[in-house]
Each structure stands twice: as structure tokens, then as C-alpha cells.
Design a protein around this motif. Structure first.
Motif, PDB file in Angstrom:
ATOM      1  N   LYS A 124       0.850  -1.175   0.000  1.00  0.00           N
ATOM      2  CA  LYS A 124       0.000   0.000   0.000  1.00  0.00           C
ATOM      3  C   LYS A 124       0.885   1.224   0.000  1.00  0.00           C
ATOM      4  O   LYS A 124       1.619   1.459   0.955  1.00  0.00           O
ATOM      5  CB  LYS A 124      -0.907  -0.024   1.239  1.00  0.00           C
ATOM      6  CG  LYS A 124      -1.545   1.310   1.581  1.00  0.00           C
ATOM      7  CD  LYS A 124      -2.557   1.752   0.565  1.00  0.00           C
ATOM      8  CE  LYS A 124      -3.217   3.065   1.000  1.00  0.00           C
ATOM      9  NZ  LYS A 124      -4.047   3.626  -0.032  1.00  0.00           N
ATOM     10  N   VAL A 142       0.946   4.960   0.479  1.00  0.00           N
ATOM     11  CA  VAL A 142      -0.007   5.855   1.123  1.00  0.00           C
ATOM     12  C   VAL A 142      -0.177   7.136   0.326  1.00  0.00           C
ATOM     13  O   VAL A 142       0.775   7.747  -0.116  1.00  0.00           O
ATOM     14  CB  VAL A 142       0.476   6.206   2.550  1.00  0.00           C
ATOM     15  CG1 VAL A 142      -0.457   7.201   3.197  1.00  0.00           C
ATOM     16  CG2 VAL A 142       0.544   4.945   3.392  1.00  0.00           C
ATOM     17  N   CYS A 172      -8.549   6.988  -0.345  1.00  0.00           N
ATOM     18  CA  CYS A 172      -8.834   5.879   0.466  1.00  0.00           C
ATOM     19  C   CYS A 172      -9.912   4.845  -0.061  1.00  0.00           C
ATOM     20  O   CYS A 172     -10.394   5.063  -1.088  1.00  0.00           O
ATOM     21  CB  CYS A 172      -9.418   6.363   1.759  1.00  0.00           C
ATOM     22  SG  CYS A 172      -9.692   8.043   2.035  1.00  0.00           S
ATOM     23  N   GLY A 185       3.654   2.358   2.740  1.00  0.00           N
ATOM     24  CA  GLY A 185       2.605   2.255   3.748  1.00  0.00           C
ATOM     25  C   GLY A 185       2.525   0.914   4.421  1.00  0.00           C
ATOM     26  O   GLY A 185       2.448   0.803   5.642  1.00  0.00           O
ATOM     27  N   GLY A 186       2.543  -0.186   3.628  1.00  0.00           N
ATOM     28  CA  GLY A 186       2.411  -1.500   4.229  1.00  0.00           C
ATOM     29  C   GLY A 186       2.626  -2.604   3.211  1.00  0.00           C
ATOM     30  O   GLY A 186       2.835  -2.348   2.020  1.00  0.00           O
ATOM     31  N   ILE A 208       2.849  -2.854   8.592  1.00  0.00           N
ATOM     32  CA  ILE A 208       2.563  -1.436   8.369  1.00  0.00           C
ATOM     33  C   ILE A 208       3.804  -0.647   8.749  1.00  0.00           C
ATOM     34  O   ILE A 208       4.541  -1.021   9.664  1.00  0.00           O
ATOM     35  CB  ILE A 208       1.323  -0.944   9.158  1.00  0.00           C
ATOM     36  CG1 ILE A 208       1.541  -1.021  10.661  1.00  0.00           C
ATOM     37  CG2 ILE A 208       0.092  -1.727   8.748  1.00  0.00           C
ATOM     38  CD1 ILE A 208       0.446  -0.317  11.466  1.00  0.00           C
ATOM     39  N   LEU A 265       4.255   5.949   9.688  1.00  0.00           N
ATOM     40  CA  LEU A 265       2.958   6.468   9.241  1.00  0.00           C
ATOM     41  C   LEU A 265       2.474   7.584  10.162  1.00  0.00           C
ATOM     42  O   LEU A 265       2.679   7.536  11.385  1.00  0.00           O
ATOM     43  CB  LEU A 265       1.916   5.352   9.236  1.00  0.00           C
ATOM     44  CG  LEU A 265       2.085   4.225   8.221  1.00  0.00           C
ATOM     45  CD1 LEU A 265       1.037   3.150   8.461  1.00  0.00           C
ATOM     46  CD2 LEU A 265       1.991   4.752   6.800  1.00  0.00           C
ATOM     47  N   GLU A 296      -3.013   8.226   8.816  1.00  0.00           N
ATOM     48  CA  GLU A 296      -2.788   7.256   7.754  1.00  0.00           C
ATOM     49  C   GLU A 296      -2.992   5.812   8.209  1.00  0.00           C
ATOM     50  O   GLU A 296      -3.278   4.934   7.393  1.00  0.00           O
ATOM     51  CB  GLU A 296      -1.357   7.389   7.217  1.00  0.00           C
ATOM     52  CG  GLU A 296      -1.073   8.703   6.525  1.00  0.00           C
ATOM     53  CD  GLU A 296       0.398   8.845   6.161  1.00  0.00           C
ATOM     54  OE1 GLU A 296       0.678   9.505   5.143  1.00  0.00           O
ATOM     55  OE2 GLU A 296       1.251   8.306   6.876  1.00  0.00           O
ATOM     56  N   VAL A 351      -4.170   2.401   5.930  1.00  0.00           N
ATOM     57  CA  VAL A 351      -3.224   1.347   5.576  1.00  0.00           C
ATOM     58  C   VAL A 351      -3.664   0.002   6.146  1.00  0.00           C
ATOM     59  O   VAL A 351      -3.637  -1.026   5.452  1.00  0.00           O
ATOM     60  CB  VAL A 351      -1.808   1.709   6.077  1.00  0.00           C
ATOM     61  CG1 VAL A 351      -0.845   0.549   5.834  1.00  0.00           C
ATOM     62  CG2 VAL A 351      -1.300   2.954   5.361  1.00  0.00           C
ATOM     63  N   HIS A 365      -6.508  -1.381   4.107  1.00  0.00           N
ATOM     64  CA  HIS A 365      -6.056  -1.857   2.801  1.00  0.00           C
ATOM     65  C   HIS A 365      -5.338  -3.190   2.925  1.00  0.00           C
ATOM     66  O   HIS A 365      -5.624  -4.147   2.179  1.00  0.00           O
ATOM     67  CB  HIS A 365      -5.121  -0.819   2.178  1.00  0.00           C
ATOM     68  CG  HIS A 365      -4.532  -1.229   0.866  1.00  0.00           C
ATOM     69  ND1 HIS A 365      -5.035  -0.808  -0.339  1.00  0.00           N
ATOM     70  CD2 HIS A 365      -3.477  -2.034   0.573  1.00  0.00           C
ATOM     71  CE1 HIS A 365      -4.317  -1.330  -1.327  1.00  0.00           C
ATOM     72  NE2 HIS A 365      -3.355  -2.076  -0.789  1.00  0.00           N
ATOM     73  N   GLU A 366      -4.384  -3.285   3.852  1.00  0.00           N
ATOM     74  CA  GLU A 366      -3.613  -4.521   3.985  1.00  0.00           C
ATOM     75  C   GLU A 366      -4.482  -5.689   4.438  1.00  0.00           C
ATOM     76  O   GLU A 366      -4.292  -6.827   3.998  1.00  0.00           O
ATOM     77  CB  GLU A 366      -2.440  -4.320   4.952  1.00  0.00           C
ATOM     78  CG  GLU A 366      -1.468  -3.222   4.569  1.00  0.00           C
ATOM     79  CD  GLU A 366      -0.932  -3.346   3.154  1.00  0.00           C
ATOM     80  OE1 GLU A 366      -0.893  -4.471   2.617  1.00  0.00           O
ATOM     81  OE2 GLU A 366      -0.573  -2.310   2.570  1.00  0.00           O
TER      82      GLU A 366
END
Length: 480
Positions: A3, A5, A10, A299-300, A309, A313, A317, A321, A324-325
Motif C-alpha cells: 500500500k 499511502v 482511500c 505504507g504496508g 505497516i 505512518l 494514515e 493502511v 487496505h492490507e
């Protein structure tokens, strides 16, 4: 699958979820048994690995090919693991190098390091391996870690051990030999069973894929990890970790962190997103879930049952993240795809899924509309700038990672345009058919490496216009 960022872009998991069941049951599946020890002073990982390989193709194999991902970190690598943009943050102590040295491959007639960038190990077999047959190879190898904040390396506060062992190349009318790429995640691997014993100094706390037993002896700790039906395994080691824990139903959720002043909130986001995706897409397929804060320049990054992660960050954020992960546990871990040639397939879905989660949890400060609008604005800005600078308007989504000019283009095509694609499909099909298509995608392709056509078919079966929408986005003919 990482990810990158960009700010502004988002329930419980079904009780019947089975541990390590992300990959649909198969009678034939390869397995890897690894014995490894990490020596921090030398930044060396000494290992042996026994790989029992099953030929699941319809072709006899005379030679097996394995990815050697650690060689991307060696001096002189053609395809560097990080771009010049991120190198200063990643190489925190100046230039540093690593790599993998394979000293023997028992069970093979011969072996050699090959590939475009010394990224492939070729093991020639004494006898052809026919479909459904098995062969056992035992590797002895040493991995040297660069001083780098990355997937594989000795970072400033933690050691990341991911993609550190030889792994069989994905077969698709031949073994797929992917080079590394600083854009995205080049890893494409079939599900397998893993039994890994990692020995480290007793002072290290270890986050890991799979179920773990820890035993102590002579100042060292042996971590015996087992994980069935997973695409890969990863570990993160640190002497500085603290731990927060909760559960989603019967699924333990852990958060290993270095310096998070809002650790309980981060843990809650991991648990809430895991529960939300389980309700929305289908039951979480594993026995536990771990998020780990570590040294990482983006980001991750996701692995089965484990998400990294970045430690740097900003507070706002973190939930973006984590969401998403965590979505990648469905889009990559459970349902695999060709991340090298079709990065949008998992990244676009993960970014879109995060938008759904954030909308359902307004306390994190971003609505679905906010995320889609931000993706549209970012993509249009990219399109305008790129057109003016290059005179080109190539917005095709189906292309290898190595054909993206850099992180900016990759992010806008795979992530932002991916969000816009799935938003258009949702608007066209309506929520009932749209989410039914995603649930069917998980149910029909769990444990597989799904092609774009298999994703498209799940939507096309529920809407006459879906196939045309996919085609216009993937070929770059749509106007956004």
C-alpha cells in the motif's frame, strides 16, 4: 500488494471459518519444510529446506525453476528492490547489499543460478516428473541481509524476513520467471503447506505467519511455525516489540508495535476490518491474524495471516493502511492473481474494499464518496500531467510492473483507476448484484491464481454491461 499511502485515497467473521483454509482443498499440493537460524551480528540467515514438489500441470517437467527473490538486493542487480525516490529512506545507513547463496540441491542431477537478473534457480531432474507425480529436493542456502527498511532486510528497529527462500515458479504454459520490481509486488506463488523452524536469539520477539510453538534453549528461541494452504510465509523480528491482542469471534488478532501511541485503536481497526470483510466477501479463511509495525519505506505489505505497516505512518494514515492490507487477506492471500502482469486485480480491489470499510466506520474520518472522489481527482491529475510531459495517453491497466514508469504511474493506474473501475461496476450493477459477484469470486477462486477473465465472469454473469466496462478500463479506452 503493498500500500503506497496517499492521504484521502482511500460484525464478526463467520463462525464456521476453518483455520488455514484460504486455499480450496486439493489432493495434490507442494510442501516446504525449512530449518533456519538468524545471526544478527553477521545479518545472516543459514537455512536448509526440503521441498516436496507436486507436478499439478499436464506437462512433464525435466527442470524445476525456483524464484530467488533475495538476489534483488545484491550489488549490481538489474532490477533494484527500491527506486531512487525511496532509496534514501530505505537504505538508512547508506548503500548496503544482500543476496542468497545456494550451496547444494540434493535430489537434482544439477542446478544453476539463471534468469535475467540471477533471479531463477534451475534444478535439472534425473528423471522427468510427470503430472501428479512428486519429487523431493533439499536445498542448503545462506541469505545475507542488507541494512534496509524493506520486505527482506535488517531494518533500524526490526528484521523483516519475507520472500527469503527459493520458491517454485508459477506454472502457466511454462514456468513464469518474474524479475523483481520496485513498482508493486512481483510475487506469484501457488498455495503450499509450510513447516518452518526459525531460531533466533531469545531476546527477539517474533511475529509470523501460521501457528507457532516457541521453545528456549541456550539463550536461543526456536519458533516452530506451521501453515497449510498458504501462498508464502513471513516473519518479523524485533527486540523492541510490544503486543496488543483481541479476537474476532474465535479468530485471535494480534498487533506487534514499536512506537504506536494509539496501539489499541490500531488493533481495533485490524479487528473491525477483518470482521467487516468477512461479512461482506465471505468468511476469513485462516486461524489467526497479525498486524506488525515495522521498518518499511511504503505504507504496508501483506502476507497470509500477517500484514506489515510502516513505523513512520502519520496517525491519520494508520487506519487507511490497516484497512487496505487487511483486505489483501481476501485479494491475494485467499484469491491469488498475477500481481506482476495485473497488479490492478488485487490492489484495485484492496483499495476499493478499504473505501467500503471506512464508509461503514465513520469514526476513521473518511467516507466512500471521499475515497472515490479522491481517486478520481488523483487519476485525472496524473492523466493531465503525464499527457503534457510525454505526449502519451497510455492508461491500460493490463501491463507488467516493469512497464510502469515509476511509483506515480503505478499508483494511479493500479490503485486509483482500480477504485474507479469497481465504483463504476457497483453503480451499474447495483449493490445486490455487485456484492454477489465479489462473494462468488471468493467462493469460486479461493486457493487459486485467478485470471482477469475469471474475475470478469463473476460480474458478467450478473450484468450485461460488466464485460464492456472491464474491457474499456483495462485496455485504456474509457474516459474518466
Amino acid at each position: 500488494m503493498r500500500k503506497i499511502v496517499c492521504l484521502g485515497l482511500c460484525a464478526a467473521v463467520a463462525a464456521g471459518a476453518l483455520s488455514f483454509a484460504a486455499c480450496a482443498p486439493q489432493e495434490e499440493r507442494s510442501s516446504y519444510t525449512i530449518q533456519a537460524e538468524y545471526f544478527p551480528e553477521e545479518r545472516l540467515l543459514e537455512a536448509t529446506m526440503t521441498a516436496e514438489i507436486v507436478n499439478t500441470s499436464d506437462t512433464a517437467w525435466d527442470t524445476l525453476k525456483f524464484q530467488l527473490w533475495p538476489n534483488a538486493y545484491r550489488e549490481g542487480a538489474k532490477y533494484a528492490p527500491v527506486s531512487s525516490l525511496y532509496a534514501p529512506a530505505a537504505y538508512y545507513d547508506g548503500a548496503s547489499y544482500g543476496g542468497i547463496a545456494v550451496s547444494s540441491v540434493e535430489g537434482a542431477q544439477s542446478f544453476r543460478v539463471a534468469g535475467e537478473d540471477e533471479n531463477i534457480l534451475e534444478a535439472e531432474l534425473s528423471d522427468a516428473l510427470y503430472p501428479d507425480e512428486r519429487v523431493t529436493l533439499t536445498f542448503a542456502f545462506t541469505v545475507s541481509l542488507a541494512k534496509i527498511n524493506h520486505r527482506l532486510g535488517a531494518g533500524e528497529h526490526a528484521v523483516n524476513l519475507a520472500n527469503f527462500y527459493p520458491v517454485l515458479c508459477h506454472w502457466e504454459n511454462g514456468f513464469c520467471e518474474h524479475v523483481y520490481s520496485s513498482n508493486g509486488d512481483p510475487f506469484v506463488s501457488e498455495c503450499a503447506d509450510y513447516d518452518v523452524t526459525l531460531t533466533v536469539p531469545e531476546s527477539y520477539v517474533v511475529a509470523h505467519t501460521g501457528a507457532c510453538d516457541r521453545t528456549l534453549q541456550g539463550g536461543k528461541a526456536a519458533h516452530h511455525v506451521s501453515a497449510e494452504n498458504v501462498r508464502d510465509v513471513a516473519f518479523v523480528l524485533s527486540e523492541e516489540f510490544r503486543l496488543a491482542e483481541t479476537a474476532v469471534g474465535e479468530i485471535p488478532v494480534s498487533y506487534y508495535y514499536l512506537n504506536d501511541g494509539n496501539a489499541e485503536e490500531t488493533l481495533a481497526c485490524a479487528a473491525e476490518s477483518l470482521a467487516y470483510y468477512g461479512e461482506t466477501f465471505g468468511a476469513y479463511a485462516y486461524g489467526s491474524y497479525t498486524v506488525v509495525q515495522t521498518d518499511f519505506p511504503y505504507g504496508g505489505m501483506e502476507y497470509p495471516m500477517l500484514s506489515m505497516i510502516a513505523a513512520d505512518l502519520r496517525e491519520e494514515e494508520v487506519p487507511v493502511v490497516v484497512a487496505h492490507e487487511t483486505a489483501h487477506q481476501w485479494w491475494y492471500a485467499s484469491v491469488g492473481s498475477d500481481q506482476f502482469g495485473n497488479a490492478w486485480q488485487d490492489e484495485g480491489l484492496a483499495e476499493f474494499s478499504a473505501a467500503l470499510f471506512l464508509d461503514a466506520h465513520p469514526a476513521y474520518g473518511a467516507s466512500y464518496e471521499d475515497c472515490v472522489t479522491a481517486s478520481e481527482q488523483s487519476y485525472r491529475a496524473y492523466f493531465s500531467v503525464n499527457s503534457q510531459l510525454t505526449g502519451e495517453q497510455n492508461t491500460a491497466m493490463q501491463r507488467p510492473l516493469t512497464e510502469f514508469s515509476g511509483e506515480y504511474e503505478y499508483r494511479n493506474i493500479a490503485y486509483d483507476k482500480g477504485v474507479i473501475l469497481f465504483d463504476r461496476l457497483r453503480d451499474t450493477l447495483g449493490d445486490q448484484k455487485f456484492f454477489a459477484a465479489l462473494r462468488a469470486y471468493v467462493k469460486e477462486n479461493g486457493g487459486k491464481i485467478a485470471s482477469p477473465a475469471e474475475l470478469v465472469s463473476c460480474f458478467a454473469a450478473r450484468g450485461a454491461h460488466a464485460e464492456g466496462i472491464f474491457d474499456s478500463f483495462l485496455q485504456g479506452t474509457c474516459v474518466i
